[in-house]
Design a protein around this motif. Structure first.
Motif, PDB file in Angstrom:
ATOM      1  N   HIS A 111       0.851  -1.193   0.000  1.00 52.30           N
ATOM      2  CA  HIS A 111       0.000   0.000   0.000  1.00 52.30           C
ATOM      3  C   HIS A 111       0.889   1.245   0.000  1.00 52.30           C
ATOM      4  O   HIS A 111       2.018   1.216   0.508  1.00 52.30           O
ATOM      5  CB  HIS A 111      -0.917   0.006   1.229  1.00 52.30           C
ATOM      6  N   ILE A 127      -1.023  10.666  -8.579  1.00 50.62           N
ATOM      7  CA  ILE A 127      -2.247   9.870  -8.779  1.00 50.62           C
ATOM      8  C   ILE A 127      -3.394  10.722  -9.307  1.00 50.62           C
ATOM      9  O   ILE A 127      -3.985  10.371 -10.329  1.00 50.62           O
ATOM     10  CB  ILE A 127      -2.616   9.085  -7.498  1.00 50.62           C
ATOM     11  N   ILE A 131      -4.035   9.336 -13.047  1.00 50.53           N
ATOM     12  CA  ILE A 131      -4.965   8.205 -12.988  1.00 50.53           C
ATOM     13  C   ILE A 131      -6.370   8.728 -13.280  1.00 50.53           C
ATOM     14  O   ILE A 131      -6.805   9.706 -12.662  1.00 50.53           O
ATOM     15  CB  ILE A 131      -4.917   7.523 -11.600  1.00 50.53           C
ATOM     16  N   LYS A 135     -11.074   5.617 -11.019  1.00 47.62           N
ATOM     17  CA  LYS A 135     -10.223   4.432 -10.853  1.00 47.62           C
ATOM     18  C   LYS A 135      -9.632   4.466  -9.453  1.00 47.62           C
ATOM     19  O   LYS A 135      -9.110   5.487  -9.014  1.00 47.62           O
ATOM     20  CB  LYS A 135      -9.091   4.409 -11.883  1.00 47.62           C
ATOM     21  N   VAL A 137      -6.962   3.203  -6.662  1.00 49.20           N
ATOM     22  CA  VAL A 137      -5.644   2.614  -6.443  1.00 49.20           C
ATOM     23  C   VAL A 137      -5.694   1.906  -5.094  1.00 49.20           C
ATOM     24  O   VAL A 137      -5.788   2.546  -4.052  1.00 49.20           O
ATOM     25  CB  VAL A 137      -4.543   3.694  -6.458  1.00 49.20           C
ATOM     26  N   TYR A 138      -5.657   0.577  -5.145  1.00 47.96           N
ATOM     27  CA  TYR A 138      -5.667  -0.203  -3.910  1.00 47.96           C
ATOM     28  C   TYR A 138      -4.244  -0.472  -3.413  1.00 47.96           C
ATOM     29  O   TYR A 138      -3.993  -0.432  -2.212  1.00 47.96           O
ATOM     30  CB  TYR A 138      -6.387  -1.534  -4.121  1.00 47.96           C
ATOM     31  N   TRP A 140       0.210  -0.166  -4.694  1.00 46.54           N
ATOM     32  CA  TRP A 140       1.153   0.605  -5.498  1.00 46.54           C
ATOM     33  C   TRP A 140       1.190   0.159  -6.955  1.00 46.54           C
ATOM     34  O   TRP A 140       1.171   0.976  -7.866  1.00 46.54           O
ATOM     35  CB  TRP A 140       2.533   0.502  -4.868  1.00 46.54           C
ATOM     36  N   ASP A 142      -1.041  -0.941  -8.756  1.00 46.40           N
ATOM     37  CA  ASP A 142      -2.230  -0.474  -9.487  1.00 46.40           C
ATOM     38  C   ASP A 142      -1.953   0.827 -10.234  1.00 46.40           C
ATOM     39  O   ASP A 142      -2.508   1.052 -11.308  1.00 46.40           O
ATOM     40  CB  ASP A 142      -3.404  -0.236  -8.531  1.00 46.40           C
ATOM     41  N   VAL A 143      -1.121   1.681  -9.676  1.00 47.50           N
ATOM     42  CA  VAL A 143      -0.812   2.967 -10.320  1.00 47.50           C
ATOM     43  C   VAL A 143      -0.292   2.709 -11.737  1.00 47.50           C
ATOM     44  O   VAL A 143      -0.756   3.311 -12.702  1.00 47.50           O
ATOM     45  CB  VAL A 143       0.210   3.787  -9.497  1.00 47.50           C
ATOM     46  N   ILE A 146      -3.090   0.755 -13.994  1.00 44.21           N
ATOM     47  CA  ILE A 146      -4.203   1.621 -14.404  1.00 44.21           C
ATOM     48  C   ILE A 146      -3.720   2.617 -15.451  1.00 44.21           C
ATOM     49  O   ILE A 146      -4.314   2.755 -16.513  1.00 44.21           O
ATOM     50  CB  ILE A 146      -4.810   2.362 -13.191  1.00 44.21           C
ATOM     51  N   GLU A 147      -2.626   3.291 -15.167  1.00 48.13           N
ATOM     52  CA  GLU A 147      -2.123   4.313 -16.074  1.00 48.13           C
ATOM     53  C   GLU A 147      -1.789   3.725 -17.450  1.00 48.13           C
ATOM     54  O   GLU A 147      -2.009   4.375 -18.481  1.00 48.13           O
ATOM     55  CB  GLU A 147      -0.891   4.994 -15.488  1.00 48.13           C
TER      56      GLU A 147
END
Length: 151
Positions: A111, A127, A131, A135, A137-138, A140, A142-143, A146-147
């Protein structure tokens, strides 16, 4: 292996290609494949806004005990993924397989609040700027995913 081999393996991160997800493994380590993609692109001059030896790469390099300079020098030989994976395993700090698995899972689930404050500060602005709205971000990784449109 050669410079032309390196250029054929390097992604063009400057023109919209993305490095692999930090979740993908190389040589049994998360982050390693992404680190390799960015390193190749830097060596080929196609990295765009991506950086090799960034904080994410640093987590992998620190855990394995491999220096960024040594990694980059080997990648510069034009080694393919299989050769780099073998080199990582030959040069990484000796660890039990279960310790590598534990580290991989800790990285996959890290996290933002568990990161050094400097990275937290950077991501606090990054973020919302990078992002898409809605969306979440759960963790790190995910950043990046997602991006780069993987999730």
């Amino acid at each position: 292996m050669s410079d032309s081999n390196l250029k054929s393996l390097a992604l063009d991160l400057a023109s919209g290609e993305f490095p692999r997800s930090p979740r993908e493994t190389l040589g049994g380590y998360v982050v390693a494949a992404r680190t390799l993609d960015k390193c190749r692109a830097v060596l080929a001059g196609t990295n765009g806004e991506y950086h090799f030896d960034c904080p994410l790469d640093g987590f992998f390099l620190s855990f394995t005990g491999i220096s960024a300079d040594d990694f980059k020098a080997f990648v510069a030989t034009g080694a393919d993924d299989e050769a780099v994976a073998k080199w990582i395993n030959e040069n990484a700090k000796s660890r039990e397989r279960r310790d590598i698995i534990k580290w991989n899972n800790e990285m996959r689930c890290k996290h933002i609040s568990e990161m050094p404050i400097e990275l937290q500060e950077f991501l606090e602005d990054y973020i919302p700027e990078c992002i898409p709205a809605g969306k979440i971000v759960y963790v790190w990784f995910d950043v990046y995913d997602i991006e780069e449109g993987r999730i």
